[in-house]
Design an enzyme around this catalytic site. Structure first.
Site, PDB file in Angstrom:
ATOM      1  N   GLU A 103      28.752 -38.573  11.643  1.00 13.95           N
ATOM      2  CA  GLU A 103      30.114 -38.672  12.177  1.00 13.95           C
ATOM      3  C   GLU A 103      30.464 -37.463  13.031  1.00 13.95           C
ATOM      4  OE1 GLU A 103      30.458 -40.264   7.855  1.00 13.95           O
ATOM      5  OE2 GLU A 103      29.169 -38.889   8.972  1.00 13.95           O
ATOM      6  N   HIS A 116      26.493 -33.967  10.122  1.00 12.74           N
ATOM      7  CA  HIS A 116      26.553 -35.358   9.688  1.00 12.74           C
ATOM      8  C   HIS A 116      26.656 -36.272  10.910  1.00 12.74           C
ATOM      9  CE1 HIS A 116      28.230 -34.515   5.370  1.00 12.74           C
ATOM     10  NE2 HIS A 116      27.179 -33.755   5.669  1.00 12.74           N
ATOM     11  N   CYS A 147      32.502 -38.557   4.317  1.00 15.23           N
ATOM     12  CA  CYS A 147      32.844 -37.562   3.300  1.00 15.23           C
ATOM     13  C   CYS A 147      34.180 -36.921   3.690  1.00 15.23           C
ATOM     14  CB  CYS A 147      31.745 -36.505   3.205  1.00 15.23           C
ATOM     15  SG  CYS A 147      31.646 -35.415   4.645  1.00 15.23           S
ATOM     16  N   CYS A 180      34.035 -35.016   7.101  1.00 18.13           N
ATOM     17  CA  CYS A 180      34.034 -35.910   8.259  1.00 18.13           C
ATOM     18  C   CYS A 180      35.377 -36.602   8.429  1.00 18.13           C
ATOM     19  CB  CYS A 180      32.901 -36.922   8.137  1.00 18.13           C
ATOM     20  SG  CYS A 180      31.269 -36.155   8.283  1.00 18.13           S
TER      21      CYS A 180
END
Length: 150
Positions: A61, A59, A89, A92
């Site tokens: 992040e 992701h 999420c 993260c």
């Protein structure tokens, strides 16, 4: 006056995160972008790479945390702000908690997978959160992406 200055900076850096999100979209990735700022300087830029790397953990992040830690030469981001176009999420948020990032700024909420619904305590206790920065632009980018996918 300080609030106006912070809002202006938040919008400036969120626009840079949006640029990363557009780069993700062009690469066929879900359009989420992130930047990490430390001392008014961008130390990391990232976007989703889950398709490119065949890695569900890639992701924006996560990529930004890794790049920022490498830039600083240490694992903690205590004096840093992460700007991300969509609410992190749970995964993260957990990583952000471990990194001890000082501040998280996000654009659009994620009603289906956002950490505030599933793990509202995942961030470090000293981390502050600002939500809704350029929310409409961030939301529209995601909606348009998924509309085009269907």
């Amino acid at each position: 006056m300080e609030k106006d200055n912070r809002q202006t900076k938040d919008e400036k850096y969120m626009r840079m995160a949006l640029a990363e999100a557009h780069a993700a979209q062009e690469a066929g990735e879900i359009p989420v972008g992130a930047v990490v700022v430390c001392g008014d300087r961008i130390i990391a830029r990232a976007h989703n790479l889950t398709e490119t790397l065949h890695d569900v953990t890639a992701h924006a992040e996560m990529q930004a945390i890794t790049a920022a830690a490498d830039s600083l030469g240490g694992k903690y981001l205590k004096d840093c702000t992460l700007y991300v176009t969509v609410e992190p999420c749970t995964m993260c948020a957990g990583a952000l908690g471990w990194s001890q990032v000082s501040r998280v700024v996000y654009g659009a909420p994620d009603d289906k997978r956002g950490y505030t619904q599933y793990a509202p305590s995942a961030l470090h206790t000293r981390t502050t959160v600002t939500a809704g920065v350029l929310e409409d632009e961030c939301r529209r980018l995601m909606q348009d992406f998924f509309k085009d996918k269907r």
